[in-house]
Motif scaffolding. Structure first.
Motif, PDB file in Angstrom:
ATOM      1  N   TYR A 102       0.804  -1.220   0.000  1.00 34.02           N
ATOM      2  CA  TYR A 102       0.000   0.000   0.000  1.00 34.02           C
ATOM      3  C   TYR A 102       0.835   1.267   0.000  1.00 34.02           C
ATOM      4  O   TYR A 102       0.357   2.314   0.381  1.00 34.02           O
ATOM      5  CB  TYR A 102      -0.940   0.040   1.215  1.00 34.02           C
ATOM      6  N   ASP A 117     -10.423   2.698   1.034  1.00 34.68           N
ATOM      7  CA  ASP A 117      -9.180   2.787   0.272  1.00 34.68           C
ATOM      8  C   ASP A 117      -8.011   2.262   1.103  1.00 34.68           C
ATOM      9  O   ASP A 117      -8.148   1.959   2.292  1.00 34.68           O
ATOM     10  CB  ASP A 117      -8.936   4.216  -0.220  1.00 34.68           C
ATOM     11  N   THR A 175     -16.188  -2.296  -1.430  1.00 30.57           N
ATOM     12  CA  THR A 175     -14.760  -2.574  -1.519  1.00 30.57           C
ATOM     13  C   THR A 175     -14.640  -4.062  -1.802  1.00 30.57           C
ATOM     14  O   THR A 175     -15.202  -4.877  -1.070  1.00 30.57           O
ATOM     15  CB  THR A 175     -14.039  -2.224  -0.206  1.00 30.57           C
ATOM     16  N   HIS A 235      -9.180  -4.038  -4.400  1.00 31.34           N
ATOM     17  CA  HIS A 235      -7.833  -4.367  -3.951  1.00 31.34           C
ATOM     18  C   HIS A 235      -7.573  -5.796  -4.440  1.00 31.34           C
ATOM     19  O   HIS A 235      -8.382  -6.698  -4.199  1.00 31.34           O
ATOM     20  CB  HIS A 235      -7.703  -4.301  -2.431  1.00 31.34           C
ATOM     21  N   PRO A 295      -0.950   3.956  -3.901  1.00 35.39           N
ATOM     22  CA  PRO A 295      -2.196   3.450  -4.473  1.00 35.39           C
ATOM     23  C   PRO A 295      -2.164   3.515  -5.998  1.00 35.39           C
ATOM     24  O   PRO A 295      -1.569   4.414  -6.583  1.00 35.39           O
ATOM     25  CB  PRO A 295      -3.264   4.386  -3.917  1.00 35.39           C
ATOM     26  N   THR A 310      -3.611  -2.084  -4.976  1.00 38.68           N
ATOM     27  CA  THR A 310      -4.646  -1.389  -4.220  1.00 38.68           C
ATOM     28  C   THR A 310      -5.288  -0.258  -5.010  1.00 38.68           C
ATOM     29  O   THR A 310      -4.753   0.206  -6.021  1.00 38.68           O
ATOM     30  CB  THR A 310      -4.059  -0.767  -2.936  1.00 38.68           C
ATOM     31  N   ASP A 311      -6.436   0.159  -4.496  1.00 36.60           N
ATOM     32  CA  ASP A 311      -7.121   1.369  -4.939  1.00 36.60           C
ATOM     33  C   ASP A 311      -7.409   1.422  -6.438  1.00 36.60           C
ATOM     34  O   ASP A 311      -7.260   2.465  -7.075  1.00 36.60           O
ATOM     35  CB  ASP A 311      -6.351   2.612  -4.510  1.00 36.60           C
ATOM     36  N   VAL A 320     -14.183   0.378  -4.903  1.00 36.24           N
ATOM     37  CA  VAL A 320     -12.742   0.243  -5.097  1.00 36.24           C
ATOM     38  C   VAL A 320     -12.369  -1.235  -5.025  1.00 36.24           C
ATOM     39  O   VAL A 320     -13.001  -2.009  -4.308  1.00 36.24           O
ATOM     40  CB  VAL A 320     -11.956   1.067  -4.057  1.00 36.24           C
TER      41      VAL A 320
END
Length: 192
Positions: free
Chosen positions: A29, A123, A81, A183, A32, A173-174, A181
């Protein structure tokens, strides 16, 4: 039941989008991934499902979401997510088991997919702060399917532990979608 369908669809969409190739420096992370690294930067990102459909790395996830009937849900308003397993993550599942899930046991498949979806737009920065705040025990994440995941940072990477004690590392990620979003993760998580 509608919340479950939405959650599953969202998870699938996030999973698909999350599997897009990302720069190696994104591990842990640190940086992003912007949505425009996967698509034309002039275009707005599509839904979680559309983002996943646009990346071959998520073809197994997209097929699973379709088989479980969650596409419409994950294309819904959200936000969601999604911790999205790549094709390589699904390849870790025995082929006969995966075939059984996608053809005959779609109810169990739906439960597994919903286990990868979280309500809200979480996020990477928010997730890592929650892990830090939770301390050594890790941060407990409630999934739309009603299960829990535990998130910790291990060697600089976010690692999710499922109900069965299995682990999955977040590899990107993101990844932005219009309704949430994504991941990307390297192993399919199991609710039991």
């Amino acid at each position: 039941m509608n919340k479950i369908t939405i959650a599953l669809a969202s998870a699938a969409s996030l999973a698909i989008a999350a599997c897009a190739e990302a720069p190696a420096e994104n591990e842990g992370y640190d940086e992003p991934i912007a949505a425009d690294t996967m698509t034309n930067s002039d275009a707005a990102p599509g839904t979680l499902v559309e983002v996943a459909q646009g990346d071959e790395t998520f073809s197994t996830l997209v097929s699973a979401v379709t088989a479980a009937g969650l596409g419409e849900t994950l294309s819904g308003e959200g936000p969601f997510t999604v911790f999205a397993p790549t094709n390589d993550a699904f390849a870790k599942i025995d082929e006969a088991t995966l075939t059984e899930l996608t053809t005959n046991d779609t109810e169990t498949l739906g439960a597994i997919l919903q286990y990868h979806v979280v309500s809200g737009n979480v996020d990477a920065a928010t997730l890592t702060q929650a892990i830090t705040d939770a301390g050594e025990a890790g941060y407990t994440i409630e999934t739309v399917g009603g299960g829990t995941l535990t998130a910790n940072v291990v060697d600089g990477n976010v690692v999710l532990t499922d109900a069965a004690g299995g682990t999955s590392t977040v590899t990107a990620t993101d990844v932005a979608a219009s309704n949430g979003v994504i991941h990307v993760i390297d192993t399919v998580l199991m609710p039991q």
